[in-house]
Design a protein around this motif. Structure first.
Motif, PDB file in Angstrom:
ATOM      1  N   ALA A  74       0.880  -1.183   0.000  1.00 32.61           N
ATOM      2  CA  ALA A  74       0.000   0.000   0.000  1.00 32.61           C
ATOM      3  C   ALA A  74       0.906   1.218   0.000  1.00 32.61           C
ATOM      4  O   ALA A  74       2.035   1.150   0.495  1.00 32.61           O
ATOM      5  CB  ALA A  74      -0.886   0.024   1.243  1.00 32.61           C
ATOM      6  N   VAL A  75       0.378   2.300  -0.536  1.00 32.56           N
ATOM      7  CA  VAL A  75       1.153   3.543  -0.444  1.00 32.56           C
ATOM      8  C   VAL A  75       0.981   4.168   0.935  1.00 32.56           C
ATOM      9  O   VAL A  75       1.920   4.704   1.515  1.00 32.56           O
ATOM     10  CB  VAL A  75       0.784   4.537  -1.580  1.00 32.56           C
ATOM     11  CG1 VAL A  75      -0.642   5.035  -1.465  1.00 32.56           C
ATOM     12  CG2 VAL A  75       1.743   5.708  -1.606  1.00 32.56           C
ATOM     13  N   GLY A  76      -0.243   4.077   1.476  1.00 32.94           N
ATOM     14  CA  GLY A  76      -0.503   4.604   2.824  1.00 32.94           C
ATOM     15  C   GLY A  76       0.130   3.672   3.846  1.00 32.94           C
ATOM     16  O   GLY A  76       0.175   2.458   3.651  1.00 32.94           O
ATOM     17  N   LEU A  99       0.711   3.115  -8.182  1.00 34.67           N
ATOM     18  CA  LEU A  99      -0.755   3.155  -8.126  1.00 34.67           C
ATOM     19  C   LEU A  99      -1.330   4.538  -8.397  1.00 34.67           C
ATOM     20  O   LEU A  99      -2.549   4.727  -8.366  1.00 34.67           O
ATOM     21  CB  LEU A  99      -1.267   2.620  -6.781  1.00 34.67           C
ATOM     22  CG  LEU A  99      -0.636   3.135  -5.481  1.00 34.67           C
ATOM     23  CD1 LEU A  99      -0.703   4.605  -5.316  1.00 34.67           C
ATOM     24  CD2 LEU A  99      -1.215   2.415  -4.303  1.00 34.67           C
ATOM     25  N   ARG A 238      -8.431   7.891   3.493  1.00 31.96           N
ATOM     26  CA  ARG A 238      -8.512   6.872   4.542  1.00 31.96           C
ATOM     27  C   ARG A 238      -9.758   7.130   5.363  1.00 31.96           C
ATOM     28  O   ARG A 238     -10.160   8.286   5.540  1.00 31.96           O
ATOM     29  CB  ARG A 238      -7.311   6.961   5.493  1.00 31.96           C
ATOM     30  CG  ARG A 238      -6.052   6.261   5.012  1.00 31.96           C
ATOM     31  CD  ARG A 238      -6.192   4.733   5.043  1.00 31.96           C
ATOM     32  NE  ARG A 238      -4.987   4.068   4.610  1.00 31.96           N
ATOM     33  CZ  ARG A 238      -4.689   3.737   3.350  1.00 31.96           C
ATOM     34  NH1 ARG A 238      -5.522   4.002   2.375  1.00 31.96           N
ATOM     35  NH2 ARG A 238      -3.557   3.104   3.066  1.00 31.96           N
ATOM     36  N   HIS A 285     -13.031  -0.005  -0.713  1.00 26.75           N
ATOM     37  CA  HIS A 285     -11.589   0.289  -0.719  1.00 26.75           C
ATOM     38  C   HIS A 285     -10.902  -0.357  -1.948  1.00 26.75           C
ATOM     39  O   HIS A 285     -10.017  -1.208  -1.803  1.00 26.75           O
ATOM     40  CB  HIS A 285     -10.939  -0.209   0.589  1.00 26.75           C
ATOM     41  CG  HIS A 285      -9.632   0.469   0.899  1.00 26.75           C
ATOM     42  ND1 HIS A 285      -9.199   0.727   2.168  1.00 26.75           N
ATOM     43  CD2 HIS A 285      -8.647   0.928   0.075  1.00 26.75           C
ATOM     44  CE1 HIS A 285      -8.005   1.312   2.131  1.00 26.75           C
ATOM     45  NE2 HIS A 285      -7.651   1.446   0.867  1.00 26.75           N
ATOM     46  N   SER A 288      -7.243   1.408  -5.872  1.00 27.14           N
ATOM     47  CA  SER A 288      -6.034   0.965  -6.596  1.00 27.14           C
ATOM     48  C   SER A 288      -6.246  -0.370  -7.322  1.00 27.14           C
ATOM     49  O   SER A 288      -5.285  -0.940  -7.855  1.00 27.14           O
ATOM     50  CB  SER A 288      -4.861   0.822  -5.612  1.00 27.14           C
ATOM     51  OG  SER A 288      -5.132  -0.203  -4.671  1.00 27.14           O
ATOM     52  N   ARG A 294      -2.528  -3.642  -8.994  1.00 31.95           N
ATOM     53  CA  ARG A 294      -2.391  -4.492  -7.811  1.00 31.95           C
ATOM     54  C   ARG A 294      -1.193  -5.442  -7.981  1.00 31.95           C
ATOM     55  O   ARG A 294      -0.474  -5.720  -7.029  1.00 31.95           O
ATOM     56  CB  ARG A 294      -3.687  -5.272  -7.560  1.00 31.95           C
ATOM     57  CG  ARG A 294      -4.790  -4.398  -6.933  1.00 31.95           C
ATOM     58  CD  ARG A 294      -4.511  -4.142  -5.452  1.00 31.95           C
ATOM     59  NE  ARG A 294      -5.365  -3.117  -4.874  1.00 31.95           N
ATOM     60  CZ  ARG A 294      -6.575  -3.329  -4.363  1.00 31.95           C
ATOM     61  NH1 ARG A 294      -7.086  -4.538  -4.366  1.00 31.95           N
ATOM     62  NH2 ARG A 294      -7.265  -2.336  -3.848  1.00 31.95           N
ATOM     63  N   MET A 297       1.888  -3.375  -7.287  1.00 31.30           N
ATOM     64  CA  MET A 297       2.039  -3.121  -5.843  1.00 31.30           C
ATOM     65  C   MET A 297       2.630  -4.343  -5.133  1.00 31.30           C
ATOM     66  O   MET A 297       3.545  -4.228  -4.317  1.00 31.30           O
ATOM     67  CB  MET A 297       0.679  -2.768  -5.225  1.00 31.30           C
ATOM     68  CG  MET A 297       0.136  -1.412  -5.659  1.00 31.30           C
ATOM     69  SD  MET A 297      -1.624  -1.229  -5.275  1.00 31.30           S
ATOM     70  CE  MET A 297      -1.608  -1.164  -3.486  1.00 31.30           C
TER      71      MET A 297
HETATM   72  C1  DGY Z   1      -3.009   2.262  -0.459  1.00 30.02           C
HETATM   73  O1  DGY Z   1      -2.173   1.890  -1.271  1.00 30.02           O
HETATM   74  O2  DGY Z   1      -2.729   2.947   0.520  1.00 30.02           O
HETATM   75  C2  DGY Z   1      -4.407   1.821  -0.693  1.00 30.02           C
HETATM   76  O3  DGY Z   1      -5.300   2.435   0.160  1.00 30.02           O
HETATM   77  C3  DGY Z   1      -4.498   0.321  -0.605  1.00 30.02           C
HETATM   78  O4  DGY Z   1      -4.932  -0.099  -1.831  1.00 30.02           O
END
Ligand code: DGY
Length: 329
Positions: A74-76, A99, A238, A285, A288, A294, A297
């Motif tokens: 995830a980026v977050g 993403l 989020r 959710h 992405s 995916r 990622m």
């Molecule tokens: C992220 O990458 O943070 C998304 O929320 C997860 O798919």
């Protein structure tokens, strides 16, 4: 051979690359590991491939002092106590860039679906209630030419802004911790405004701000009251950035026209008040969730784990560290 945990299921052909370097404890049934089980499964592991559903905090780290790398798909990374990791010399990685465009596509699509009432009208059709065309049936605000507001102007925010300005002739206002470079502002015709102006001027407000204590309930009852009654709100950031209880009341009272939500406080639970109102588009959710993104990622998270633990062509240099200062030690 070092041991690693793959805490959630991911593309098997990608995760299989870990087997060349590590003994892998995986989770093919894809159960969410509650904290005691996560702590137990991390025993003896030097690294972990995780997703946003695993919380790595001081308690997890202290129970597993051998852990050296936490690689988030995830980026977050608000699921990880980065300060606690850094203090213990644990490298944290995330999956930025790969993403950006896919997530921006989705954010824009959700904003359009919200404004143009696509989900609400589709449900009406499926219920068999459509008997005739009417001049005012499911009318909503335009997107083209309207004012796009963005809270959180990072990579994804800028990609959404490009879509709105270049593709749909939107006017752009934004608020962020820091201003964009003057040439980017000029290219997008972007106006940097304070939060109150952003709330008051946006026809379509999109939230792309990372979650942190500072952004907790950045949009609550007081902020919703400052928006136009005709405005829409889209959250792809989020859960927790929006006070979902306050939003459910605002949607019911038509304080704002509609909302599009891909993330929720306490997800996968959704506030019951949001399930009751028609003027909200709810998605699980998936911003992405294109196949290519995916996969990218998962692949980046695997590359990070291999490199962070000193293997592969980038040994010792994971491509996307969150706390690179750990590597410098
Ligand atoms: C992220 O990458 O943070 C998304 O929320 C997860 O798919």
């Amino acid at each position: 051979m070092d041991k690693v945990l793959v805490a959630r299921a991911a593309f098997p052909d990608i995760v299989d690359r870990l087997h060349a370097h590590f003994e892998v404890d995986d989770n093919p049934e894809d159960r969410i590991l509650a904290k005691p089980e996560l702590i137990a499964r991390l025993a003896g592991k030097r690294g972990a491939f995780i997703t946003g559903s695993e919380r790595i905090d001081a308690e997890v780290l202290d129970a597993n002092p051998q852990l050296q790398a936490v690689c988030n798909m995830a980026v977050g990374f608000n699921n990880i106590d980065v300060a606690a990791c850094t203090a213990r010399g644990v490298i944290v990685t995330n999956t930025p860039d790969v993403l950006t465009e896919t997530t921006a596509d989705f954010g824009f699509a959700l904003m359009m679906a919200t404004a143009r009432r696509i989900a609400e009208s589709e449900h009406y059709l499926r219920r068999g209630e459509w008997t005739k065309w009417s001049y005012d049936q499911f009318v909503g605000p335009d997107v083209h030419g309207a004012t796009l507001g963005i809270l959180g102007m990072g990579r994804i925010g800028q990609a959404i802004a490009r879509r709105g300005v270049k593709g749909f002739g939107m006017k752009l206002v934004y608020h962020n911790r820091s201003r964009l470079a003057p040439e980017i502002e000029a290219d997008l015709g972007a106006r940097y405004v304070d939060k109150a102006t952003l709330l008051g001027e946006s026809d379509h407000l999109v939230l792309v701000v990372p979650y942190s204590p500072a952004s907790h309930h950045a949009i609550g009852a007081a902020e919703l009251a400052q928006m136009k009654p005709s405005a829409t709100l889209t959250n792809i950031a989020r859960g927790g950035v929006v006070d979902d209880a306050a939003l459910a009341i605002a949607l019911k009272n038509r304080t704002i026209a509609a909302a599009g939500l891909d993330v929720f406080e306490g997800e996968p639970k959704v506030h019951p008040g949001l399930l009751e109102v028609p003027n909200v588009v709810l998605t699980p959710h998936i911003a992405s969730a294109s196949i290519a993104t995916r996969r990218a990622m998962a692949s980046l998270a695997v590359d990070n784990l291999i490199a962070a633990l000193g293997h592969g062509p980038n040994a010792g240099r994971p491509p996307t560290p969150v706390n690179p200062q750990v590597l410098a030690r």
